[in-house]
Write an enzyme that holds these catalytic residues in place. Sequence first.
Site, mmCIF file in Angstrom:
data_model
loop_
_atom_site.group_PDB
_atom_site.id
_atom_site.type_symbol
_atom_site.label_atom_id
_atom_site.label_comp_id
_atom_site.label_asym_id
_atom_site.label_seq_id
_atom_site.Cartn_x
_atom_site.Cartn_y
_atom_site.Cartn_z
ATOM 1 N N GLY A 148 -4.357 -16.949 12.114
ATOM 2 C CA GLY A 148 -4.973 -18.127 12.720
ATOM 3 C C GLY A 148 -5.226 -17.884 14.194
ATOM 4 N N GLY A 149 -5.223 -18.984 14.946
ATOM 5 C CA GLY A 149 -5.492 -18.884 16.378
ATOM 6 C C GLY A 149 -4.490 -18.015 17.108
ATOM 7 N N ALA A 199 -28.764 7.398 28.259
ATOM 8 C CA ALA A 199 -27.349 7.745 28.209
ATOM 9 C C ALA A 199 -26.943 8.578 29.428
ATOM 10 C CB ALA A 199 -27.039 8.475 26.915
#
Length: 523
Positions: free
Chosen positions: A178-179, A414
């Site tokens: 979850g959080g 790049a």
Amino acid sequence: MTDQENKQKIEEKIAKMYKLKGIAMQGGGDARIDSQHAKGKLTARERVDLLCDNGTFREMDMLVHHHATQLGLDKTVPLGDGVVTGFAEVLGKKVYLFSQDFTVLGGSLAEMHGKKICKIMDMALKTGAPVIGLNDSGGARVQEGVISLGAYAEIFLRNTMASGVVPQISLIMGPCAGGAVYSPAITDFVIMVKHTSYMFVTGPKVVKTVTHEELSSEALGGAETHASKSGVAHFVAENDVEAIEIVRQLLTYLPSNNAEEPPFVPNNDPVNRADEELNYIVPANPNQPYDMKDIIKIIADKHEFFEVHKDYAQNILVGFIRLGGRSIGVVANQPAVLAGVLDIDASKKAARFIRFCDSFNIPLLTLEDVPGFLPGSDQEWRGIITNGAKLLYSYCEATVPKVTVITRKAYGGAYDVMSSKHIRGDLNYAWPSAELAVMGAKGAVEIIFKKEIESSPEPSVREAELIDEYNERFANPYIAASYGYIDDIIEPKHTRQMLIEAFSLLENKVDKNPPRKHGNIPM
Ligand code: HXC
């Protein structure tokens, strides 16, 4: 009161203190501790003992407990509230730590548990010491409801305030769902233990309901998944002991806070060690791969490379080495994987590492062999533009000493991105095998000489001739050297000595960015 009575009273008080502390030390009791061990996990206190230098851990808030009464909580009021917190020394350095105790209410986080963690985080920030979190928790304590959610948010806020001020390291040694995952996610390094830890925003049951995918916790959010697929985990450990050893090693490269220099660790490896094998390590055929890790290890003090994010975006390498005793962050294209091309994951991986090093005054070494950014609809549609820009932005804003060595290809955008001089690279070297160009010979020839090749009686022969001519003229470091875009072309075997001298020269570098609230890095 007689002296004897007085002494007895005092001894009773002392005994009461030890009794209470003894109760707190028992955690969730023998049965739950056995169950923890049966899962292959150590207890919160065993982990703390392993992490800290002998006898240095000072526990705080051992007697804190919750004050909740809902849903039967008044019948279970464990001392410590499911988390061990305090300060200690690790390899002689002060750290603050918390270690969640799964044997107590499942290590679930609520008001007082959260306050304990916030207290040590506040102290770490005030005193400039790293925070180490050992996570093993069922998440927000259901019984305390929204108060538990508030407690999490208080931690998230502190994680954010501490970011870039003190190093924050998270060990995931059990559930993290979850959080709750967002606290480790904000910290600098996440270490997960194989088979006993997992992280996900929603678990397998919810996933099955919503997307009809059937996945185990391990497959959805286990250590190997996060180390290789999502990049959430920087390190994977076989077990708790190994995870803690990784933290101890990692700390040897880091300063305690952003106002300190990283530790200097002298060693016997000669500064002027010349490595003949470096002269022959880059194959003459530009399409033939080689392992950039070999170069890093040859150059580094005692050949030690502490690699970060080893299993994620392996086309770029990041990690720490020492050069002449100095702690150095290395970013290196890896020609052995996808020819070292820059893609979304590689850009994000390197950008975050560069920002970490810059926050904590760790100089950056860039080893470059990059054919460009990865083409294709997948990359374009998923945002190689925004994500590649993260890498560019990170290099541009970094003010720590930056030294670059181009071993072979430095093509296209790049070239600019990988710490070129144009974006404040301090010292940029190239090996004689370097090729600095807008693109590789075949692509360039096909664009510029398309008509000539098509109208030639033998197109493939003409194309091959033109490629040879292009390579001869452009695939080298000399044009860049003629403009001062590289500071010198060096014989590879002297690279270690040149780098040690370079970082020594740059030791007192001062560079600043304009005053602002904060930049707006492409997210
Ligand atoms: C209160 C909890 C708890 C929780 C576990 N326990 N999680 N108590 N709140 N969140 C307790 C159990 O009741 C049990 O108590 C003991 O811890 C051990 O748990 P078990 O289930 O027996 O252990 P195990 O079989 O190993 O399973 C572990 C588990 C499971 C997978 C973590 O406990 C579980 O699913 N818990 C709930 C996870 C969850 O949904 N949390 C909320 C996530 S959302 P007894 O007394 O029986 O031993 C979240 C939001 C954060 O965290 C938001 C931040 C913004």
